[in-house]
Design an enzyme around this catalytic site. Structure first.
Site, PDB file in Angstrom:
ATOM      1  N   LYS A   1      -0.633  -1.247   6.009  1.00 55.79           N
ATOM      2  CA  LYS A   1       0.552  -1.466   6.847  1.00 55.79           C
ATOM      3  C   LYS A   1       1.699  -0.703   6.180  1.00 55.79           C
ATOM      4  O   LYS A   1       2.279  -1.155   5.206  1.00 55.79           O
ATOM      5  CB  LYS A   1       0.860  -2.964   6.900  1.00 55.79           C
ATOM      6  CG  LYS A   1       1.567  -3.431   8.150  1.00 55.79           C
ATOM      7  CD  LYS A   1       2.865  -2.732   8.507  1.00 55.79           C
ATOM      8  CE  LYS A   1       4.078  -3.272   7.820  1.00 55.79           C
ATOM      9  NZ  LYS A   1       5.332  -2.547   8.100  1.00 55.79           N
TER      10      LYS A   1
ATOM     11  N   GLY B   1       7.264  -3.466  -2.857  1.00 62.00           N
ATOM     12  CA  GLY B   1       8.499  -3.635  -2.090  1.00 62.00           C
ATOM     13  C   GLY B   1       9.443  -4.564  -2.804  1.00 62.00           C
ATOM     14  O   GLY B   1       9.451  -4.634  -4.044  1.00 62.00           O
ATOM     15  N   SER B   2      10.226  -5.328  -2.038  1.00 62.12           N
ATOM     16  CA  SER B   2      11.273  -6.161  -2.640  1.00 62.12           C
ATOM     17  C   SER B   2      10.692  -7.456  -3.211  1.00 62.12           C
ATOM     18  O   SER B   2       9.618  -7.913  -2.796  1.00 62.12           O
ATOM     19  CB  SER B   2      12.325  -6.506  -1.587  1.00 62.12           C
ATOM     20  OG  SER B   2      11.736  -7.318  -0.585  1.00 62.12           O
TER      21      SER B   2
ATOM     22  N   GLY C   1       7.873  -9.795  -1.527  1.00 60.26           N
ATOM     23  CA  GLY C   1       6.687  -9.964  -2.377  1.00 60.26           C
ATOM     24  C   GLY C   1       6.323 -11.437  -2.511  1.00 60.26           C
ATOM     25  O   GLY C   1       5.146 -11.811  -2.489  1.00 60.26           O
TER      26      GLY C   1
ATOM     27  N   GLU D   1       4.124  -5.128  -6.866  1.00 58.70           N
ATOM     28  CA  GLU D   1       4.981  -4.163  -7.562  1.00 58.70           C
ATOM     29  C   GLU D   1       6.337  -4.248  -6.888  1.00 58.70           C
ATOM     30  O   GLU D   1       6.501  -3.820  -5.756  1.00 58.70           O
ATOM     31  CB  GLU D   1       4.344  -2.771  -7.469  1.00 58.70           C
ATOM     32  CG  GLU D   1       4.841  -1.866  -8.558  1.00 58.70           C
ATOM     33  CD  GLU D   1       6.138  -1.212  -8.196  1.00 58.70           C
ATOM     34  OE1 GLU D   1       7.202  -1.799  -8.487  1.00 58.70           O
ATOM     35  OE2 GLU D   1       6.094  -0.120  -7.611  1.00 58.70           O
TER      36      GLU D   1
ATOM     37  N   CYS E   1      11.485   2.601  -7.396  1.00 54.92           N
ATOM     38  CA  CYS E   1      11.365   1.307  -8.083  1.00 54.92           C
ATOM     39  C   CYS E   1      11.622   1.464  -9.571  1.00 54.92           C
ATOM     40  O   CYS E   1      12.193   0.593 -10.205  1.00 54.92           O
ATOM     41  CB  CYS E   1       9.993   0.706  -7.827  1.00 54.92           C
ATOM     42  SG  CYS E   1       8.656   1.861  -8.043  1.00 54.92           S
TER      43      CYS E   1
HETATM   44  P1  NDP Z   1      10.587  -4.973   1.920  1.00 58.19           P
HETATM   45  O1  NDP Z   1      10.062  -5.558   0.673  1.00 58.19           O
HETATM   46  O2  NDP Z   1      10.982  -5.919   2.995  1.00 58.19           O
HETATM   47  O3  NDP Z   1       9.498  -3.952   2.529  1.00 58.19           O
HETATM   48  C1  NDP Z   1       8.366  -3.480   1.835  1.00 58.19           C
HETATM   49  C2  NDP Z   1       7.147  -3.525   2.737  1.00 58.19           C
HETATM   50  O4  NDP Z   1       6.891  -4.884   3.115  1.00 58.19           O
HETATM   51  C3  NDP Z   1       7.322  -2.766   4.053  1.00 58.19           C
HETATM   52  O5  NDP Z   1       6.087  -2.226   4.460  1.00 58.19           O
HETATM   53  C4  NDP Z   1       7.727  -3.881   5.004  1.00 58.19           C
HETATM   54  O6  NDP Z   1       7.516  -3.534   6.348  1.00 58.19           O
HETATM   55  C5  NDP Z   1       6.817  -4.995   4.542  1.00 58.19           C
HETATM   56  N1  NDP Z   1       7.253  -6.333   4.915  1.00 58.19           N
HETATM   57  C6  NDP Z   1       8.490  -6.779   5.249  1.00 58.19           C
HETATM   58  N2  NDP Z   1       8.457  -8.108   5.523  1.00 58.19           N
HETATM   59  C7  NDP Z   1       7.167  -8.501   5.383  1.00 58.19           C
HETATM   60  C8  NDP Z   1       6.495  -9.755   5.512  1.00 58.19           C
HETATM   61  N3  NDP Z   1       7.139 -10.869   5.868  1.00 58.19           N
HETATM   62  N4  NDP Z   1       5.175  -9.800   5.258  1.00 58.19           N
HETATM   63  C9  NDP Z   1       4.498  -8.694   4.883  1.00 58.19           C
HETATM   64  N5  NDP Z   1       5.086  -7.474   4.753  1.00 58.19           N
HETATM   65  C10 NDP Z   1       6.403  -7.374   4.983  1.00 58.19           C
HETATM   66  O7  NDP Z   1      11.785  -4.029   1.529  1.00 58.19           O
HETATM   67  P2  NDP Z   1      12.981  -3.453   2.434  1.00 58.19           P
HETATM   68  O8  NDP Z   1      12.492  -2.292   3.178  1.00 58.19           O
HETATM   69  O9  NDP Z   1      13.598  -4.583   3.205  1.00 58.19           O
HETATM   70  O10 NDP Z   1      14.014  -2.976   1.304  1.00 58.19           O
HETATM   71  C11 NDP Z   1      14.913  -3.896   0.717  1.00 58.19           C
HETATM   72  C12 NDP Z   1      14.986  -3.708  -0.783  1.00 58.19           C
HETATM   73  O11 NDP Z   1      13.692  -3.892  -1.365  1.00 58.19           O
HETATM   74  C13 NDP Z   1      15.394  -2.309  -1.248  1.00 58.19           C
HETATM   75  O12 NDP Z   1      16.759  -2.139  -1.233  1.00 58.19           O
HETATM   76  C14 NDP Z   1      14.829  -2.285  -2.645  1.00 58.19           C
HETATM   77  O13 NDP Z   1      15.695  -2.951  -3.536  1.00 58.19           O
HETATM   78  C15 NDP Z   1      13.550  -3.085  -2.529  1.00 58.19           C
HETATM   79  N6  NDP Z   1      12.381  -2.168  -2.377  1.00 58.19           N
HETATM   80  C16 NDP Z   1      11.643  -1.902  -3.473  1.00 58.19           C
HETATM   81  C17 NDP Z   1      10.601  -1.006  -3.391  1.00 58.19           C
HETATM   82  C18 NDP Z   1       9.765  -0.673  -4.583  1.00 58.19           C
HETATM   83  O14 NDP Z   1       9.242   0.432  -4.666  1.00 58.19           O
HETATM   84  N7  NDP Z   1       9.560  -1.599  -5.495  1.00 58.19           N
HETATM   85  C19 NDP Z   1      10.268  -0.312  -2.148  1.00 58.19           C
HETATM   86  C20 NDP Z   1      11.082  -0.703  -1.025  1.00 58.19           C
HETATM   87  C21 NDP Z   1      12.108  -1.591  -1.161  1.00 58.19           C
HETATM   88  P3  NDP Z   1       8.784  -3.030   7.220  1.00 58.19           P
HETATM   89  O15 NDP Z   1       9.497  -2.031   6.400  1.00 58.19           O
HETATM   90  O16 NDP Z   1       8.141  -2.476   8.415  1.00 58.19           O
HETATM   91  O17 NDP Z   1       9.623  -4.251   7.464  1.00 58.19           O
END
Ligand code: NDP
Length: 483
Positions: free
Chosen positions: A177, A230-231, A235, A252, A286
């Protein structure tokens, strides 16, 4: 770029498919803020189809394939990705706004991940264990079965490569996804994988919103392992959903990584690295080196020299290939603006700022890089991941204070140490709370071969390197009694 590339559909069982609901979501070009394509809006029904396809593959031809054959297939895929490097980079650059040079590097890293894990596929083996007389005991490493991969928007190709590459190499079938803001390159890669001969169902991509398709993937009882990047907040949600069906999770979750600059540091070597570690991908990394901690004797000199470099940095459209492109979305830009507005209201001093070039389209999501000096440890900009081109500098008096400041956030992903003192290098490398420590360099997460992951709010589990193969397999112990 063909219309097919810009109007993405899921890839399930090696077939392009519209969403079950027939709904789509717009694709926005961050350089202009304009809609440039669409993706399928997948939901629970689409995830269900993909998990079903993956299960058939895991139980079928793919799951039974000899590791050496899997290895050859992945090598073929690496070669195909390498030959399509430019077209993949063009897609990624348009979709995420990253400068085309960075996107080319990301496509190269994707090919390298497949190459690396292809080489490892037939080299992961178990052990024999000395036990009681009359027994032979051995361990075998087996794929989990169906693995789910939730990929963020900052480095879609790289993060896909490191997790899907290792999962496929160990014989898992994957459901991916991607983030709704960055799907197009991965849909193309999955088509290339089908062309390279990957059997139907081994790799499936479902696009859509995190709260819909992402959540459905995390909750699906047919998923045997989840990899999430992701965030921290999302997470946690993913881990909670996975716990409901006893599914192991690799998390991560980003960081607030420090770089410690001591009085004996080679500043000429450190300066370009300190800047690159926060500017790369417009700070949306990250492992960005987002805090510089500097010995007070060097503080003024370092800030002066950093400020010169920051003032010369330019942000502009992805195709212009400047120091940085736009941020990925209006939402991310707003998030960075909120941090900067907090910086202003708490009276932080702006030591320097770069520029957005005049030719940048007015609707694009641009933020010039900002250098903030003397940021106290209790300030939000010192503590939280901004995920934008904002570097904070904090002076320290001695090594003990440097270490305390470095370890003063809830994160622990990467750390950099700049000193010529060998004993100090080793002392700090052991004492820093981080998954990776760089001494007189800073990898910003680079290095396919280097295990990567965090502690604390940065998550748990390791991806990249050979270590990832352990995470994507389960260990089975077989005890044979023969007297
Ligand atoms: P998210 O953690 O929300 O997104 C990361 C992934 O998770 C995306 O594929 C997202 O899909 C998916 N996702 C979102 N909500 C859900 C859920 N309830 N269940 C399962 N998967 C989900 O990050 P954001 O895009 O909102 O970014 C916000 C902050 O997160 C950034 O400013 C940064 O600080 C941090 N971040 C950190 C990253 C890293 O590499 N460690 C990468 C990205 C963000 P979709 O985008 O379609 O909602």
């Amino acid at each position: 770029m063909t219309p097919d590339t810009l109007h993405g559909q899921h890839l399930i069982d090696n077939q392009r498919r519209a969403a079950v609901s027939g709904e789509t979501l717009p694709v926005i070009d961050p350089s202009t803020g304009q809609t440039c394509g669409s993706i399928a809006r997948g939901q629970a029904a689409d995830i269900d189809l993909a998990v079903g396809a993956a299960r058939r593959a895991a139980d079928g031809e793919w799951g039974r394939m000899a590791p050496a054959t899997r290895s050859r297939l992945l090598l073929r895929l690496a070669a195909v990705v390498e030959s399509e490097r430019e077209s993949l980079a063009q897609i990624e650059s348009l979709d995420t706004g990253k400068p085309i040079g960075q996107a080319r590097a990301d496509a190269g890293a994707l090919a390298r991940y497949f190459e690396y894990y292809a080489g490892a596929a037939d080299k992961l083996h178990g052990q024999t264990i000395p036990y009681q007389p009359g027994y032979t005991v051995l361990t075998v490493r087996e794929p989990h079965g169906v693995t789910g991969h939730i990929i963020p928007w900052n480095y879609p190709m790289q993060i896909f490569g490191r997790s899907v590459g290792a999962a496929l190499a160990t014989g898992n079938a994957c459901v991916v996804k991607p983030a709704e803001d960055a799907c197009l390159s991965l849909l193309r890669v999955a088509e290339l994988a089908a062309q390279a001969g990957l059997p139907a169902g081994a790799l499936n991509i479902v696009t859509g919103l995190g709260a819909e398709a992402g959540q459905a993937l995390a909750e699906h009882p047919g998923v045997d392992h989840l990899s999430f990047t992701g965030s921290t907040t999302t997470g946690r949600k993913v881990a909670q959903a996975a716990a409901q069906h006893h599914c192991p999770v690799t998390l991560e979750l980003g960081g607030k990584s420090p770089q410690l600059v001591f009085e004996d540091a080679d500043l000429d070597a450190a300066l370009p690295v300190l800047v690159a570690a926060i500017i790369q991908n417009a700070g949306q990394t990250c492992s960005a080196g987002s805090r510089v901690l500097v010995h007070q004797s060097l503080h003024e000199t370092l800030v002066e020299r950093l400020a010169q470099r920051f003032a010369a940095l330019r942000a502009g459209p992805a195709h212009a290939d400047l120091d940085l492109g736009p941020l990925v979305s209006r939402r991310q830009l707003q998030r960075v603006w909120d941090f900067l507005s907090d910086a202003q209201s708490s009276g932080l001093s702006v030591a320097a700022q770069g520029t957005v070039v005049e030719s940048a389209p007015a609707g694009g999501f641009y933020q010039a890089p900002v250098l903030l000096d003397r940021v106290p440890a209790n300030n939000r900009l010192f503590q939280e991941e901004i995920f934008g081109p904002v570097l904070v500098v904090t002076p320290f008096a001695d090594e003990a204070q440097a270490l305390a400041l470095a370890n003063a956030t809830r994160y622990g992903l990467v750390a950099g140490i700049w000193t010529r003192d060998g004993a100090r290098q080793l002392r700090l490398a052991r004492a820093l709370r981080a998954g990776q420590v760089f001494i007189n360099n800073y990898g910003a997460g680079g290095g396919v071969e280097l295990p990567f992951g965090g502690v604390g709010a940065s998550g748990h589990g390791r991806e990249k390197g050979f270590e990832a193969l352990y995470g994507f397999t389960a260990l089975k112990t077989v005890a044979i009694r023969h007297d």
